[in-house]
Design an enzyme around this catalytic site. Structure first.
Site, PDB file in Angstrom:
ATOM      1  N   ASP A 148       0.832  -1.193   0.000  1.00 47.73           N
ATOM      2  CA  ASP A 148       0.000   0.000   0.000  1.00 47.73           C
ATOM      3  C   ASP A 148       0.869   1.246   0.000  1.00 47.73           C
ATOM      4  O   ASP A 148       2.063   1.151   0.209  1.00 47.73           O
ATOM      5  CB  ASP A 148      -0.729   0.047   1.359  1.00 47.73           C
ATOM      6  CG  ASP A 148      -2.123  -0.493   1.250  1.00 47.73           C
ATOM      7  OD1 ASP A 148      -2.497  -0.910   0.163  1.00 47.73           O
ATOM      8  OD2 ASP A 148      -2.828  -0.491   2.277  1.00 47.73           O
ATOM      9  N   LYS A 160      -2.116   4.153  -3.756  1.00 47.77           N
ATOM     10  CA  LYS A 160      -1.801   5.395  -4.456  1.00 47.77           C
ATOM     11  C   LYS A 160      -0.463   5.894  -3.962  1.00 47.77           C
ATOM     12  O   LYS A 160      -0.232   6.002  -2.783  1.00 47.77           O
ATOM     13  CB  LYS A 160      -2.864   6.455  -4.133  1.00 47.77           C
ATOM     14  CG  LYS A 160      -3.781   6.722  -5.297  1.00 47.77           C
ATOM     15  CD  LYS A 160      -4.719   7.864  -4.992  1.00 47.77           C
ATOM     16  CE  LYS A 160      -5.974   7.358  -4.324  1.00 47.77           C
ATOM     17  NZ  LYS A 160      -6.810   8.389  -3.752  1.00 47.77           N
ATOM     18  N   MET A 190      -7.838   9.825   9.482  1.00 48.81           N
ATOM     19  CA  MET A 190      -8.423  10.221   8.188  1.00 48.81           C
ATOM     20  C   MET A 190      -9.407  11.389   8.316  1.00 48.81           C
ATOM     21  O   MET A 190     -10.477  11.366   7.727  1.00 48.81           O
ATOM     22  CB  MET A 190      -9.159   9.030   7.541  1.00 48.81           C
ATOM     23  CG  MET A 190      -8.229   7.910   7.138  1.00 48.81           C
ATOM     24  SD  MET A 190      -9.108   6.506   6.451  1.00 48.81           S
ATOM     25  CE  MET A 190      -9.682   5.678   7.930  1.00 48.81           C
TER      26      MET A 190
HETATM   27  N1  SAH Z   1      -3.958   0.975   9.287  1.00 50.75           N
HETATM   28  C1  SAH Z   1      -3.423   2.287   9.526  1.00 50.75           C
HETATM   29  C2  SAH Z   1      -4.431   3.377   9.275  1.00 50.75           C
HETATM   30  C3  SAH Z   1      -4.796   3.508   7.824  1.00 50.75           C
HETATM   31  S1  SAH Z   1      -5.930   4.797   7.548  1.00 50.75           S
HETATM   32  C4  SAH Z   1      -2.888   2.343  10.953  1.00 50.75           C
HETATM   33  O1  SAH Z   1      -3.106   1.421  11.729  1.00 50.75           O
HETATM   34  O2  SAH Z   1      -2.212   3.324  11.283  1.00 50.75           O
HETATM   35  C5  SAH Z   1      -4.869   6.106   7.084  1.00 50.75           C
HETATM   36  C6  SAH Z   1      -4.852   7.161   8.151  1.00 50.75           C
HETATM   37  O3  SAH Z   1      -3.986   6.767   9.202  1.00 50.75           O
HETATM   38  C7  SAH Z   1      -4.318   8.494   7.702  1.00 50.75           C
HETATM   39  O4  SAH Z   1      -5.308   9.264   7.057  1.00 50.75           O
HETATM   40  C8  SAH Z   1      -3.937   9.120   9.012  1.00 50.75           C
HETATM   41  O5  SAH Z   1      -5.039   9.591   9.723  1.00 50.75           O
HETATM   42  C9  SAH Z   1      -3.404   7.919   9.768  1.00 50.75           C
HETATM   43  N2  SAH Z   1      -1.952   7.810   9.652  1.00 50.75           N
HETATM   44  C10 SAH Z   1      -1.262   6.826   9.065  1.00 50.75           C
HETATM   45  N3  SAH Z   1       0.055   7.046   9.194  1.00 50.75           N
HETATM   46  C11 SAH Z   1       0.185   8.186   9.876  1.00 50.75           C
HETATM   47  C12 SAH Z   1       1.297   8.941  10.342  1.00 50.75           C
HETATM   48  N4  SAH Z   1       2.555   8.555  10.130  1.00 50.75           N
HETATM   49  N5  SAH Z   1       1.056  10.075  11.045  1.00 50.75           N
HETATM   50  C13 SAH Z   1      -0.202  10.494  11.278  1.00 50.75           C
HETATM   51  N6  SAH Z   1      -1.275   9.816  10.865  1.00 50.75           N
HETATM   52  C14 SAH Z   1      -1.098   8.685  10.177  1.00 50.75           C
END
Ligand code: SAH
Length: 512
Positions: free
Chosen positions: A41, A63, A179
Site C-alpha cells: 500500500d 496510491k 483520516m
Molecule cells: N492501518 C493504519 C491506518 C490507515 S488509515 C494504521 O493502523 O495506522 C490512514 C490514516 O492513518 C491516515 O489518514 C492518518 O489519519 C493515519 N496515519 C497513518 N500514518 C500516519 C502517520 N505517520 N502520522 C499520522 N497519521 C497517520
C-alpha cells in the site's frame, strides 16, 4: 497436508507500522526475508521495500506518487491469484492491518476462497504518532479510555455511522481521529454541538514518527482554523483530550539534534545501512540515493600469482572496507579456508577498514597514523623492513598506483590484486525530481568517487540547485579536493577521517 493444499501459498496480512522503519515488527522482518512477493500500500516505509532481497517480487497497489490505486476487489482477486500460484505473499499495509486498514475484508475474501492466511499486527499510527509527539493516549490522572475513530465519510451506505453526538459527551477520555483532515471542521462542530468543551486540548500530528513530523496544538474550537493556517495534510491524525497538554513537557522526538534535516547519502547502499541508522537515530530524514555501487571482479592471473608466493615474509594490504569484503569472499573460493591467511601480516588504512577486518575476526598488524593511502605507503616503507617481503595489495579499479610504486621502492615484491569494481549509478528522473522539489539540508560524501558520480548525474544548473542550501560534509582532505574541483564548497571536513566523526561534527555544527 493434501497435495492441493500444499500448492496453495499463504497470505500474511502484515502491518508495516506508522512510518519509522524501525517500528516494523520482528515477525514482519522475518516474513519479508522469506516471502515470494510483497503487495504493498501507500504509507509503507520505502526502506522496507528498498532492503528486500533482489529476487522478491514487489507489487504496488496503493496510491503513491503518480501511480493509481487498485480497487479493493482487484486487490482481493490479486491476493487469491498469487496464493493459488503457490506463492507466499506478504500483504503489507500501513500501521496495523485491522485498524482502518480493510484487513478484515481481505482476510474474509481469502477465507471464502480457501486461501490460508495469518495476521501480523503492526504498530498503529493512532498510538505511535501520539507517542512520538509526547502525548500519552491514556494517563491515570487525565484519561481512562481511548477511542479510535475514522473521520472519513462512510465508504458504503451500510457502514455504521460514527456516533459523534455520543462522542461529544465523553469525558476523561482521549479521542484519536484517523483520516479526518478534509472533514475536521464539520467533525469539530459536531463535537461542540454535542457538548464537548470548546477549550478541550487538541492536537494534529502530521507524518507522525517520520523526521518530517509536525505537531500543532490548539483548543478544540480553534483546531480547524489552525489546521488550515498550518496547511496540515494527510497522513495526519488528531488527538483530542486532556492528555494533549502533556505534550508541552513530554515532547522528545523533535528535540533530536538532526530532527527534520534531510541528509543525502551517496555511498553505496550495501555499505550504508549503519550510517542510515545512525542518522535516523539522531532524527534526520535519510535520502538514500547512492551515486556509485560496487561489484566483484575476478583477476585469475593475480590469484595465480598469489597462490605461487613463496616468500616467508608476507603482507596483505587493505585500503578500504570493500577490499576486505571482496578479497575475503574470493579467498574462500580461490585458496580455501581462512587458515592460509596465517602466513600474512595485515596492514589496513582507515578505521572503517580496520573495523571490517575485526568483524571477520582479523586484527591489523599495521595501521598508519594518517589515514590516507599516500601517507600509509610512506609510513609502511619507513617503519617496516620490507626487503625480501611479498606484499599483496588488495585494490579496486579506481585506485592509482601510489601504494604499489612506493612499496616497490623498498625492494619488496608487490602483487596487486583487483577484487572489485566501482561503477556509477545513474539517478532516475524520480530521484532527481524528489531532490529538486525539496533539496537536501546536508550532503555527506565519504569518497571522491561518490562526488564524481554525483556530478556526472547532474547538469550544472541542477548541481547549483541541489547544493544551494546544503551543508556539505566531507570525510577527509582527498574527498574535499574532489568536491571543490566541481565548484562545490565544503562546509565541514571530519578531523579523524571516519563516518562517526563526520556525524559528530555535523551534530556539533548544527547545534552551534
Ligand atoms: N492501518 C493504519 C491506518 C490507515 S488509515 C494504521 O493502523 O495506522 C490512514 C490514516 O492513518 C491516515 O489518514 C492518518 O489519519 C493515519 N496515519 C497513518 N500514518 C500516519 C502517520 N505517520 N502520522 C499520522 N497519521 C497517520
Amino acid at each position: 497436508m493434501s497435495e492441493s493444499s500444499k500448492k496453495t501459498g499463504t497470505v500474511f496480512l502484515v502491518g508495516a507500522g506508522p512510518g519509522d522503519p524501525d517500528l516494523f515488527t520482528v515477525k514482519g522482518t522475518r516474513l519479508l526475508e522469506q516471502c515470494d512477493v510483497v503487495v504493498c500500500d501507500n504509507l509503507v516505509p520505502d526502506e522496507l521495500i528498498a532492503t528486500l532481497p533482489a529476487e522478491t517480487e514487489r507489487l504496488y497497489v496503493g496510491k503513491k506518487a503518480n501511480r493509481h490505486s487498485l480497487p479493493q476487489d482487484q486487490i482481493n482477486a490479486l491476493l487469491v491469484k498469487l496464493a493459488s500460484d503457490g506463492k507466499t505473499v506478504v500483504r503489507l499495509k500501513g500501521g496495523d492491518p485491522f485498524v482502518f486498514g480493510r484487513g478484515g475484508e481481505e482476510a474474509q475474501y481469502l477465507r471464502e476462497h480457501g486461501i490460508p492466511f495469518e495476521i501480523v499486527p503492526g504498530v498503529t499510527s493512532g498510538v505511535a504518532a501520539p507517542a512520538y509527539a509526547g502525548i500519552p493516549c491514556t494517563d491515570r490522572r487525565k484519561a481512562s479510555l481511548i477511542t479510535f475513530v475514522t473521520g472519513h465519510r462512510a465508504a458504503t451506505e451500510d457502514s455504521p455511522e460514527v456516533p459523534w453526538e455520543w462522542l461529544g459527551k465523553t469525558r476523561s477520555g482521549t479521542l484519536v481521529l484517523y483520516m479526518g483532515v478534509a472533514e475536521i471542521e464539520s467533525i469539530v462542530n459536531k463535537l461542540l454541538d454535542s457538548g464537548m468543551a470548546p477549550d478541550t486540548p487538541a492536537a494534529a500530528i502530521e507524518r507522525g514518527t517520520l523526521p518530517s513530523q509536525r505537531v500543532i496544538s490548539a483548543q478544540l474550537s480553534e483546531l480547524p482554523t489552525k489546521v488550515t493556517e498550518c496547511k496540515i495534510r494527510p497522513p495526519a491524525l488528531f488527538v483530542i483530550g486532556e492528555t494533549v497538554t502533556l505534550q508541552e513537557t513530554l515532547h522528545w522526538f523533535e528535540d533530536k539534534p538532526l530532527f527534520g534535516k534531510r541528509v543525502l547519502v551517496t555511498r553505496p547502499a550495501d555499505q550504508a545501512q549503519s550510517l542510515y541508522q545512525s542518522l535516523r537515530n539522531l532524527g534526520a530524514e535519510v535520502l538514500p540515493f547512492p551515486t556509485i555501487a560496487t561489484k566483484p571482479t575476478l583477476n585469475e592471473a593475480a590469484w595465480k600469482a598469489l597462490r605461487n608466493i613463496t616468500a616467508d615474509k608476507r603482507w596483505l594490504v587493505f585500503t578500504s572496507e570493500n577490499g576486505v569484503r571482496y578479497f575475503l569472499n574470493q579467498w574462500l573460493d580461490q585458496v580455501g579456508d581462512v587458515r592460509g591467511l596465517a602466513a600474512y601480516s595485515i596492514a589496513a588504512v582507515g578505521a572503517g577498514t580496520a573495523r571490517a577486518l575485526k568483524e571477520r575476526s582479523l586484527t591489523a598488524d599495521f595501521i598508519p597514523t594518517k589515514a590516507t593511502t599516500a601517507a600509509f605507503a610512506k609510513q609502511m616503507s619507513k617503519q617496516l623492513e620490507l626487503s625480501d617481503t611479498t606484499i599483496v595489495r588488495v585494490r579496486g579499479n579506481l585506485a592509482d598506483m601510489t601504494v604499489e610504486d612506493t612499496l616497490s621502492r623498498t625492494g619488496a615484491e608487490v602483487v596487486p590484486i583487483e577484487t572489485y569494481e566501482t561503477y556509477p549509478v545513474v539517478w532516475t528522473d524520480e530521484i532527481k525530481k524528489k531532490l529538486s522539489a525539496s533539496p537536501p539540508d546536508v550532503v555527506l560524501f565519504t569518497s571522491g568517487s561518490t562526488v564524481n558520480a554525483l556530478a556526472s548525474n547532474l547538469t550544472e544548473e541542477e548541481r547549483q540547485k541541489l547544493f544551494a542550501k546544503a551543508t556539505v560534509v566531507s570525510i577527509g582532505p582527498s574527498t574535499s579536493e574532489v568536491i571543490r574541483s566541481h565548484g562545490i564548497p565544503v562546509t565541514l571536513e571530519a578531523g579523524p577521517h571516519t563516518i562517526p566523526d563526520m556525524i559528530s561534527e555535523l551534530v556539533a555544527y548544527v547545534q552551534s
